[in-house]
Scaffold this active site. Sequence first.
Site, PDB file in Angstrom:
ATOM      1  N   LYS A  45      43.080 -71.383 -24.754  1.00  0.00           N
ATOM      2  CA  LYS A  45      43.519 -69.981 -24.338  1.00  0.00           C
ATOM      3  C   LYS A  45      45.046 -70.423 -23.946  1.00  0.00           C
ATOM      4  CE  LYS A  45      43.143 -66.678 -20.800  1.00  0.00           C
ATOM      5  NZ  LYS A  45      42.333 -66.357 -19.575  1.00  0.00           N
ATOM      6  N   TYR A  96      42.437 -74.074 -21.032  1.00  0.00           N
ATOM      7  CA  TYR A  96      43.266 -73.059 -20.627  1.00  0.00           C
ATOM      8  C   TYR A  96      44.627 -73.510 -20.045  1.00  0.00           C
ATOM      9  CZ  TYR A  96      43.841 -68.848 -17.579  1.00  0.00           C
ATOM     10  OH  TYR A  96      44.430 -67.669 -17.067  1.00  0.00           O
ATOM     11  N   THR A 142      40.778 -63.913 -13.163  1.00  0.00           N
ATOM     12  CA  THR A 142      40.612 -62.480 -12.818  1.00  0.00           C
ATOM     13  C   THR A 142      39.393 -62.370 -12.107  1.00  0.00           C
ATOM     14  OG1 THR A 142      41.756 -61.901 -15.063  1.00  0.00           O
ATOM     15  CG2 THR A 142      40.685 -60.289 -14.159  1.00  0.00           C
ATOM     16  N   ILE A 146      41.860 -63.152 -24.423  1.00  0.00           N
ATOM     17  CA  ILE A 146      41.130 -63.074 -23.608  1.00  0.00           C
ATOM     18  C   ILE A 146      42.005 -62.418 -22.284  1.00  0.00           C
ATOM     19  CG2 ILE A 146      39.982 -64.271 -21.636  1.00  0.00           C
ATOM     20  CD1 ILE A 146      39.255 -66.424 -23.508  1.00  0.00           C
TER      21      ILE A 146
END
Length: 293
Positions: free
Chosen positions: A161, A133, A45, A203
């Site tokens: 994540k 991730y 992001t 998250i």
Amino acid sequence: MFKGAGTALATPFTSTGELDLAVFEQLIEQQLAANIQALVVGGTTGEGSTLTNEEFETLLETAIRVTAGRVPVIAGTGTNNTAQTIEKTQTAARLGADAAMLVTPYYNKTSQAGLVAHFTAVADAVDLPIMLYNVPSRTGVAISVETAVTLAKHPNIQAFKEASGDVSFMGELMTALPDGFAVFCGNDDQILPYMAWGAQGVISVLSNPYPAETQALAEALLANDYTTARRIQSDLMPVISALFSDVNPIPVKAALEEIGLAVGAPRLPLVRQSEAGHAHLLETMRSYKGVVG
């Protein structure tokens, strides 16, 4: 590491494409005022792949200074080059980040053995908690349950994540990982089922424009208040859908602009939303009445 909602911060740019640190600080303060529990700098992001090393360091230093220890600051340091990932993660540790988030190496499409070797090499090189991730839709490679279990044995690898979108995989992962290993949801539309499986938070992209709502959802789930959680998640679904109607972070930057944060356009090769997409996003945001308060 943390419990509740953490925000994958967008990176503000000026009209000439430079970092806008004043707006970045404003975004951080809004997150903290809404009780967000952690901040991620330079992730997907945050357009980490199009930041220079100097820009990444400036953003991270700014976030650490502004938060002043109020919440953990997690640095997005993953790349598809192991040596560069080590260097970037060492820099994050030197600057005072609380943890590093490492996406799987993208484009290379390595094997599971390669993933183990890559993440182990980074974890061996730094004294910093590491969050793996998993986002195969963007990277082209997924971390298997077996690989996650292997990597969880490393003392510096402390969190995962999960953003594959596969709820069945999430169940297998939570069943296999050792107690105490932190797992976080990486998809805003799946906060409820992922936390029901035992994730200790999210998250979030959604929390950039809607931090209080996202934290309220996470808090309800941590309290096992599924009636409230279902209501919040359900009410947010149209907004979440609109925020992911184009490639992240294109819509979320438009949403932040709508609430008065001049974060600017995404960097090339990303471009602003189409007129139709932007109109749909704004209509959805204006129809949403909120669920907090």
